[in-house]
Scaffold this motif. Sequence first.
Motif, PDB file in Angstrom:
ATOM      1  N   ASP B 231       0.870  -1.167   0.000  1.00  0.00           N
ATOM      2  CA  ASP B 231       0.000   0.000   0.000  1.00  0.00           C
ATOM      3  C   ASP B 231       0.910   1.220   0.000  1.00  0.00           C
ATOM      4  O   ASP B 231       1.799   1.323   0.842  1.00  0.00           O
ATOM      5  N   GLN B 232       0.754   2.131  -0.952  1.00  0.00           N
ATOM      6  CA  GLN B 232       1.645   3.290  -0.940  1.00  0.00           C
ATOM      7  C   GLN B 232       0.892   4.598  -1.092  1.00  0.00           C
ATOM      8  O   GLN B 232      -0.178   4.659  -1.685  1.00  0.00           O
ATOM      9  N   ASP B 233       1.474   5.657  -0.503  1.00  0.00           N
ATOM     10  CA  ASP B 233       0.956   7.004  -0.758  1.00  0.00           C
ATOM     11  C   ASP B 233       2.152   7.946  -0.811  1.00  0.00           C
ATOM     12  O   ASP B 233       3.299   7.499  -0.850  1.00  0.00           O
ATOM     13  N   GLY B 234       1.890   9.242  -0.816  1.00  0.00           N
ATOM     14  CA  GLY B 234       2.963  10.217  -0.979  1.00  0.00           C
ATOM     15  C   GLY B 234       4.018  10.138   0.114  1.00  0.00           C
ATOM     16  O   GLY B 234       5.170  10.552  -0.081  1.00  0.00           O
ATOM     17  N   THR B 235       3.666   9.595   1.276  1.00  0.00           N
ATOM     18  CA  THR B 235       4.613   9.624   2.392  1.00  0.00           C
ATOM     19  C   THR B 235       5.410   8.335   2.528  1.00  0.00           C
ATOM     20  O   THR B 235       6.464   8.316   3.148  1.00  0.00           O
ATOM     21  N   PRO B 267      -3.038   2.185  -3.708  1.00  0.00           N
ATOM     22  CA  PRO B 267      -4.387   2.261  -4.262  1.00  0.00           C
ATOM     23  C   PRO B 267      -4.441   1.875  -5.737  1.00  0.00           C
ATOM     24  O   PRO B 267      -5.523   1.570  -6.228  1.00  0.00           O
ATOM     25  N   VAL B 268      -3.300   1.858  -6.415  1.00  0.00           N
ATOM     26  CA  VAL B 268      -3.321   1.554  -7.854  1.00  0.00           C
ATOM     27  C   VAL B 268      -2.529   0.283  -8.109  1.00  0.00           C
ATOM     28  O   VAL B 268      -1.410   0.145  -7.627  1.00  0.00           O
ATOM     29  N   ARG B 269      -3.121  -0.618  -8.859  1.00  0.00           N
ATOM     30  CA  ARG B 269      -2.387  -1.823  -9.267  1.00  0.00           C
ATOM     31  C   ARG B 269      -1.303  -1.439 -10.267  1.00  0.00           C
ATOM     32  O   ARG B 269      -1.562  -0.640 -11.142  1.00  0.00           O
ATOM     33  N   PRO B 270      -0.136  -2.045 -10.173  1.00  0.00           N
ATOM     34  CA  PRO B 270       0.826  -1.857 -11.269  1.00  0.00           C
ATOM     35  C   PRO B 270       0.340  -2.628 -12.491  1.00  0.00           C
ATOM     36  O   PRO B 270      -0.528  -3.491 -12.371  1.00  0.00           O
ATOM     37  N   ALA B 393       4.020  -7.085 -24.657  1.00  0.00           N
ATOM     38  CA  ALA B 393       3.180  -6.536 -23.589  1.00  0.00           C
ATOM     39  C   ALA B 393       3.980  -6.223 -22.335  1.00  0.00           C
ATOM     40  O   ALA B 393       3.787  -5.185 -21.705  1.00  0.00           O
ATOM     41  N   LEU B 394       4.872  -7.125 -21.950  1.00  0.00           N
ATOM     42  CA  LEU B 394       5.524  -7.010 -20.640  1.00  0.00           C
ATOM     43  C   LEU B 394       6.911  -6.378 -20.710  1.00  0.00           C
ATOM     44  O   LEU B 394       7.359  -5.738 -19.755  1.00  0.00           O
ATOM     45  N   GLY B 395       7.590  -6.606 -21.829  1.00  0.00           N
ATOM     46  CA  GLY B 395       9.002  -6.234 -21.933  1.00  0.00           C
ATOM     47  C   GLY B 395       9.313  -4.782 -21.588  1.00  0.00           C
ATOM     48  O   GLY B 395      10.159  -4.514 -20.729  1.00  0.00           O
ATOM     49  N   PRO B 396       8.608  -3.831 -22.234  1.00  0.00           N
ATOM     50  CA  PRO B 396       8.992  -2.428 -22.036  1.00  0.00           C
ATOM     51  C   PRO B 396       8.916  -1.969 -20.583  1.00  0.00           C
ATOM     52  O   PRO B 396       9.547  -0.993 -20.217  1.00  0.00           O
ATOM     53  N   ARG B 397       8.151  -2.640 -19.733  1.00  0.00           N
ATOM     54  CA  ARG B 397       8.026  -2.136 -18.358  1.00  0.00           C
ATOM     55  C   ARG B 397       8.634  -3.070 -17.313  1.00  0.00           C
ATOM     56  O   ARG B 397       8.391  -2.904 -16.115  1.00  0.00           O
ATOM     57  N   LEU B 398       9.457  -4.013 -17.730  1.00  0.00           N
ATOM     58  CA  LEU B 398      10.030  -4.976 -16.781  1.00  0.00           C
ATOM     59  C   LEU B 398      10.746  -4.291 -15.619  1.00  0.00           C
ATOM     60  O   LEU B 398      10.689  -4.754 -14.488  1.00  0.00           O
ATOM     61  N   THR B 399      11.454  -3.204 -15.904  1.00  0.00           N
ATOM     62  CA  THR B 399      12.258  -2.564 -14.845  1.00  0.00           C
ATOM     63  C   THR B 399      11.720  -1.187 -14.476  1.00  0.00           C
ATOM     64  O   THR B 399      12.381  -0.445 -13.760  1.00  0.00           O
ATOM     65  N   VAL B 400      10.532  -0.841 -14.956  1.00  0.00           N
ATOM     66  CA  VAL B 400       9.986   0.497 -14.665  1.00  0.00           C
ATOM     67  C   VAL B 400       9.295   0.472 -13.298  1.00  0.00           C
ATOM     68  O   VAL B 400       8.356  -0.311 -13.083  1.00  0.00           O
ATOM     69  N   VAL B 405       7.633   1.339  -5.647  1.00  0.00           N
ATOM     70  CA  VAL B 405       7.913  -0.104  -5.760  1.00  0.00           C
ATOM     71  C   VAL B 405       8.827  -0.372  -6.955  1.00  0.00           C
ATOM     72  O   VAL B 405       8.527   0.019  -8.083  1.00  0.00           O
ATOM     73  N   HIS B 406       9.947  -1.040  -6.699  1.00  0.00           N
ATOM     74  CA  HIS B 406      10.909  -1.387  -7.749  1.00  0.00           C
ATOM     75  C   HIS B 406      10.896  -2.893  -7.947  1.00  0.00           C
ATOM     76  O   HIS B 406      10.513  -3.646  -7.055  1.00  0.00           O
ATOM     77  N   TRP B 407      11.352  -3.315  -9.118  1.00  0.00           N
ATOM     78  CA  TRP B 407      11.261  -4.734  -9.481  1.00  0.00           C
ATOM     79  C   TRP B 407      12.640  -5.344  -9.672  1.00  0.00           C
ATOM     80  O   TRP B 407      13.492  -4.751 -10.320  1.00  0.00           O
TER      81      TRP B 407
END
Lengths: 79, 437
Positions: B231-235, B267-270, B393-400, B405-407
């Motif tokens: 769960d994340q927010d600005g803080t 609140p937002v799904r990646p 579909a998945l490649g361009p955002r693998l490390t974004v 949250v980092h992957w």
Amino acid sequence: MPAPSTVTVDDMVGLFQRILETDGVGPDSDFFDQGGDSLLATRVLSAVARQYDVELTFIQLIDAASPAALTKLIKNFPG
Amino acid sequence: MRIVVVGAGLAGLTAATDLAADGAEVTVLEARNRVGGRTRGVEVAPGQWADGGAAYLGHRHTELGSLIRRLGLATVATTMTGRSRFSFGDGPQSTDGRFPPLNATALGDLFDRLYELTAAVRPDAPWLTPDAARLDRQTAAGWLDGTGVHDDARRFFPLFLGEMMAADPADVSVLHMAFYLRSGGGIRYLNAFAGGAQAARVYGGAHQLCDLLAAKLGDRVRLAEPVRWIDQDGTGVSVRTDRAYHQADAVVVAVPPVLADAIEFDPVRPARRATAATGRGCAIKVQLVYPAPLWRDHGLSGWSVSADGPLQSTVDDSPPGGAGVLTGFVTGRQARTFARLDDKSRRAAVRAQIQRLFPGLPAPGRLVITDWLSEPYSRGCYAALFGPGDWLALGPRLTVPHGRVHWAGTETSTEFFGLMEGAIRSGHRAAQQVAAA
Ligand SMILES: Cc1cc2nc3c(=O)[nH]c(=O)nc-3n(C[C@H](O)[C@H](O)[C@H](O)COP(=O)(O)OP(=O)(O)OC[C@H]3O[C@@H](n4cnc5c(N)ncnc54)[C@H](O)[C@@H]3O)c2cc1C
């Protein structure tokens, strides 16, 4: 398709160099000493079959593993 | 800075180690009651270990090599001297070296075509490969059908893909196959023992890498804490496990893609990390334990390849000077069938095959099966298999990153994807991203 009798040692040097990805191949260089393995050997055999319609076996290549020896083998096919 | 790392495999522990060294306050949350993920030790005899998971490495695995040195571990060379055994349906036979008794020209033709595909792929960004859309749509099985190669090449191909990437040709896109072969250093490097990706193993087992990394991190590593919610927010970020909430400034999720998607995000799904086409990769390892490497006395290397399973290949994994260990691999479609058998039937099938394949050997004393298909916290071994459509579909955002949250994880590394080396590189990269954020 060129006849087997037209194959030259230079052709085989070129083929070995392309497949071994090196330019250090001479007429008497041994394919397997130059980093060739069984996987790459199959690619030599398929190239020879494609270019000269000569089907060699893996064992034949081991016994004629230099461009010079392989040229002779192809020229004399079926030997 | 407080960082939570999810997953104590090579990727997560590498990221955690880097971040802790940078002065961050790190907590590693691991679902299982052990660290190591897809590496796992199998004790074959008192004090002697084999690898139930990842095992092999080569000189191009430079980050792995430096980790091994830093941890004070050593490697042992794999041995491949002697004759090989092959079974392609007409009874087992021996050959010199690793060359199967199949039409060599046909196999050369297949490898020529595979070389063409791997040469064309963009290894750093496979989705930008020329003609990527077409290559991403087609399965490797469909591609093979279209090549019109000789029957011997068709028989060999599933065994080759099983060995290389634990995939059935129907499960991966042509783009993924080509990318994977290229990412791992090329067909020849990936396939080779001496001088290649199987040149050596970690002495005493690859699981020690994670054991030692975790020991240095001490009580920062928490076992049996599967992460359910992020769960994340600005803080900041709040990470919920079955036991507790952990607050952090940033999170590194270092789990296989299908398992990352199993975590709830608020609140937002990646964007999804896997799709319905993403396959699991199917590998089961079987260690056959003998008093000593007895096959060597028969002039055999222990290497075998069988089209009639369950073991598709065996390799000599004996600890130096100790027990004899043959490691068998059940992969791809065979693995799915094998996984459905009960333990007794599995053992009977393996023993019967080994007796046919190595009639000169006594029955193995022990037989240890490591089944990765049924591991709820792995789901994909050796690694996730990108199916049709996945790379685009998945490649361009693998490390974004997704906000804070980092992957990480071997499936986020375009270098040595699917391997230990890829996992370690992804961990370093994620740590740098977090530090730079
Ligand atoms: C049979 C087999 C053979 C292999 N052979 C080789 C080889 O010879 N050479 C090679 O280089 N590679 C090999 N591999 C691949 C190698 O094991 C992997 O690439 C590498 O270990 C992956 O590391 P990772 O950290 O990315 O993922 P993992 O090791 O999968 O680590 C992920 C961790 O996250 C944990 N986790 C999952 N979900 C959650 C959650 N919700 N909350 C908390 N924790 C969670 C898992 O329990 C796991 O510990 C092999 C793999 C297998 C299975």
